[in-house]
Design a protein around this motif. Structure first.
Motif, mmCIF file in Angstrom:
data_model
loop_
_atom_site.group_PDB
_atom_site.id
_atom_site.type_symbol
_atom_site.label_atom_id
_atom_site.label_comp_id
_atom_site.label_asym_id
_atom_site.label_seq_id
_atom_site.Cartn_x
_atom_site.Cartn_y
_atom_site.Cartn_z
ATOM 1 N N UNK A 237 -37.037 25.440 18.247
ATOM 2 C CA UNK A 237 -37.886 24.298 18.398
ATOM 3 C C UNK A 237 -39.280 24.762 18.843
ATOM 4 N N UNK A 238 -40.284 24.326 18.255
ATOM 5 C CA UNK A 238 -41.673 24.786 18.626
ATOM 6 C C UNK A 238 -42.082 23.586 19.729
ATOM 7 N N UNK A 239 -42.365 23.869 20.979
ATOM 8 C CA UNK A 239 -42.352 23.103 21.888
ATOM 9 C C UNK A 239 -44.201 23.200 21.972
ATOM 10 N N UNK A 240 -44.807 24.113 21.942
ATOM 11 C CA UNK A 240 -46.292 24.162 21.884
ATOM 12 C C UNK A 240 -46.626 25.019 20.529
ATOM 13 N N UNK A 241 -47.644 24.362 19.830
ATOM 14 C CA UNK A 241 -47.916 24.741 18.467
ATOM 15 C C UNK A 241 -49.330 24.955 18.208
ATOM 16 N N UNK A 242 -49.632 25.999 18.723
ATOM 17 C CA UNK A 242 -51.133 26.460 18.663
ATOM 18 C C UNK A 242 -52.178 25.561 19.464
ATOM 19 N N UNK A 243 -51.786 25.568 20.720
ATOM 20 C CA UNK A 243 -52.573 24.524 21.759
ATOM 21 C C UNK A 243 -53.884 25.345 22.205
ATOM 22 N N UNK A 244 -54.915 24.951 22.099
ATOM 23 C CA UNK A 244 -56.317 25.404 22.776
ATOM 24 C C UNK A 244 -56.828 24.217 23.445
ATOM 25 N N UNK A 245 -57.131 24.668 24.976
ATOM 26 C CA UNK A 245 -57.889 23.748 25.690
ATOM 27 C C UNK A 245 -58.567 24.482 26.807
ATOM 28 N N UNK A 246 -59.881 23.650 27.313
ATOM 29 C CA UNK A 246 -60.374 24.292 28.446
ATOM 30 C C UNK A 246 -60.573 23.158 29.302
ATOM 31 N N UNK A 247 -60.551 23.618 30.813
ATOM 32 C CA UNK A 247 -60.870 22.398 31.798
ATOM 33 C C UNK A 247 -61.831 23.200 32.817
ATOM 34 N N UNK A 248 -62.866 22.487 32.789
ATOM 35 C CA UNK A 248 -64.137 23.179 33.639
ATOM 36 C C UNK A 248 -63.894 23.084 35.285
ATOM 37 N N UNK A 249 -64.517 23.770 35.791
ATOM 38 C CA UNK A 249 -64.481 23.562 37.206
ATOM 39 C C UNK A 249 -64.939 22.433 37.781
ATOM 40 N N UNK A 250 -64.302 21.801 38.764
ATOM 41 C CA UNK A 250 -64.439 20.676 39.524
ATOM 42 C C UNK A 250 -64.153 19.504 38.421
ATOM 43 N N UNK A 251 -63.234 19.702 37.652
ATOM 44 C CA UNK A 251 -62.628 18.507 36.875
ATOM 45 C C UNK A 251 -61.215 18.259 37.138
ATOM 46 N N UNK A 252 -60.932 16.891 36.950
ATOM 47 C CA UNK A 252 -59.588 16.501 36.979
ATOM 48 C C UNK A 252 -59.115 15.898 35.615
ATOM 49 N N UNK A 253 -58.062 16.479 35.056
ATOM 50 C CA UNK A 253 -57.741 16.145 33.806
ATOM 51 C C UNK A 253 -56.138 15.644 34.058
ATOM 52 N N UNK A 254 -55.643 14.660 33.216
ATOM 53 C CA UNK A 254 -54.459 14.143 33.117
ATOM 54 C C UNK A 254 -53.880 14.561 31.874
ATOM 55 N N UNK A 255 -52.625 14.961 31.759
ATOM 56 C CA UNK A 255 -51.898 15.326 30.776
ATOM 57 C C UNK A 255 -50.852 14.409 30.334
ATOM 58 N N UNK A 256 -50.612 13.644 29.273
ATOM 59 C CA UNK A 256 -49.764 12.572 29.201
ATOM 60 C C UNK A 256 -49.321 12.775 27.670
ATOM 61 N N UNK A 257 -48.009 12.299 27.434
ATOM 62 C CA UNK A 257 -47.395 12.247 26.113
ATOM 63 C C UNK A 257 -45.880 11.550 26.331
ATOM 64 N N UNK A 258 -45.244 11.324 25.114
ATOM 65 C CA UNK A 258 -43.827 10.973 25.002
ATOM 66 C C UNK A 258 -43.054 11.983 25.533
ATOM 67 N N UNK A 259 -41.645 11.787 25.977
ATOM 68 C CA UNK A 259 -40.719 12.948 26.321
ATOM 69 C C UNK A 259 -40.676 13.746 25.308
ATOM 70 N N UNK A 260 -40.619 14.892 25.690
ATOM 71 C CA UNK A 260 -40.501 16.286 24.614
ATOM 72 C C UNK A 260 -41.769 16.542 23.941
ATOM 73 N N UNK A 261 -42.795 16.038 24.269
ATOM 74 C CA UNK A 261 -44.171 16.086 23.723
ATOM 75 C C UNK A 261 -44.648 17.491 24.054
ATOM 76 N N UNK A 262 -44.463 18.194 25.021
ATOM 77 C CA UNK A 262 -44.658 19.609 25.211
ATOM 78 C C UNK A 262 -45.784 19.536 26.484
ATOM 79 N N UNK A 263 -45.822 18.414 27.252
ATOM 80 C CA UNK A 263 -46.862 18.465 28.179
ATOM 81 C C UNK A 263 -46.483 19.171 29.349
ATOM 82 N N UNK A 264 -45.269 19.118 29.820
ATOM 83 C CA UNK A 264 -44.573 19.848 30.960
ATOM 84 C C UNK A 264 -44.750 21.552 30.664
#
Length: 258
Positions: A36-63
């Protein structure tokens, strides 16, 4: 498919380099037909001093994303860079040291030692690492988090919200560059959850931290600067300046919060 960062939109608080940069992350579990591919080529950046929430259905790969970003799990391919240090190039000893010195963790389960006092739980990671812990700073931090009357109490004598504040104090003690939070309000009532979210928000706005938080709760996500939505191991959508209503609507379009 590789997605670029949702935070490439100009933001006055963003600094360079990014606090966290993920490039082409792939993570699979199992072998053969069960692979099972849980993460499929994910690219993201999170700048300094930022607050980001990560959401998705169960099994989406967020955890799994959070685990890989925090160096708690290794991706099959791709890179994770925190504060300019590429985690995937580190051996286990160096990776453990980086997690200890530069990262903070807040989980749904508070992970407190039941036989230790509040004060001892906060200082334990530093003591295990052989570092000198500033006792005055510990008291100051716990006082600021509303725990001055509970320094010598054990976790069993605290409410869930108070225990989570202890875990936040532990995460903040060593001035981490990034705090990773996995469902930090999941076991709390609405009032205690709001208090915890306010502390995480303060860690960004006043303390200059970067917070990346996995949550299933649209109300919690609305405290963030932006929300990244996951589905089937990929980034599915972004939302800036979220509200509980707009988050809930996006989640409904992805199949709901489960």
């Amino acid at each position: 498919m590789t997605r670029t960062s949702y935070l490439e939109e100009p933001r006055p608080t963003a600094l360079s380099p990014h606090a966290v940069a993920l490039a082409g992350l792939v993570k699979t579990y199992g072998t053969g037909p069960a692979r099972t591919t849980v993460l499929d080529g994910v690219s993201l950046t999170f700048p300094h001093r930022s607050f980001t929430a990560v959401m998705g259905p169960s099994g989406s790969g967020k955890s799994t994303l959070l685990q890989c970003a925090a160096g708690l799990d290794r991706p099959d391919s791709g890179s994770v860079t925190i504060d300019g240090i590429e985690l995937t190039a580190l051996d286990e000893v160096a990776l453990t040291r980086l997690r200890r010195d530069r990262l903070g963790f807040v989980f749904q389960s508070y992970n407190l030692m039941p036989t230790l006092t509040v004060r001892q739980n906060v200082t334990l990671p530093g003591e295990l690492a052989g570092r000198r812990v500033d006792a005055g700073r510990v008291v100051e931090l716990l006082t600021r988090l509303g725990l001055a009357a509970h320094l010598d109490d054990r976790p069993a004598n605290l409410s869930g919200g108070q225990q989570q504040r202890v875990s936040i104090a532990r995460a903040l003690l060593n001035d981490p560059a990034v705090i990773f939070a996995d469902e930090p309000t999941g076991a709390l009532d609405s009032r205690a959850g709001a208090e915890v979210l306010a502390l995480l928000r303060e860690a960004v706005d006043t303390g200059g931290r970067t917070v990346v938080m996995v949550t299933h709760d649209p109300i919690a996500a609305a405290v963030a600067d932006a929300v990244v939505f996951f589905a089937d191991g990929q980034v599915a959508d972004f939302l800036y300046r979220p509200t509980a209503e707009t988050v809930a609507a996006r989640m409904a379009a992805l199949g709901g919060v489960r």
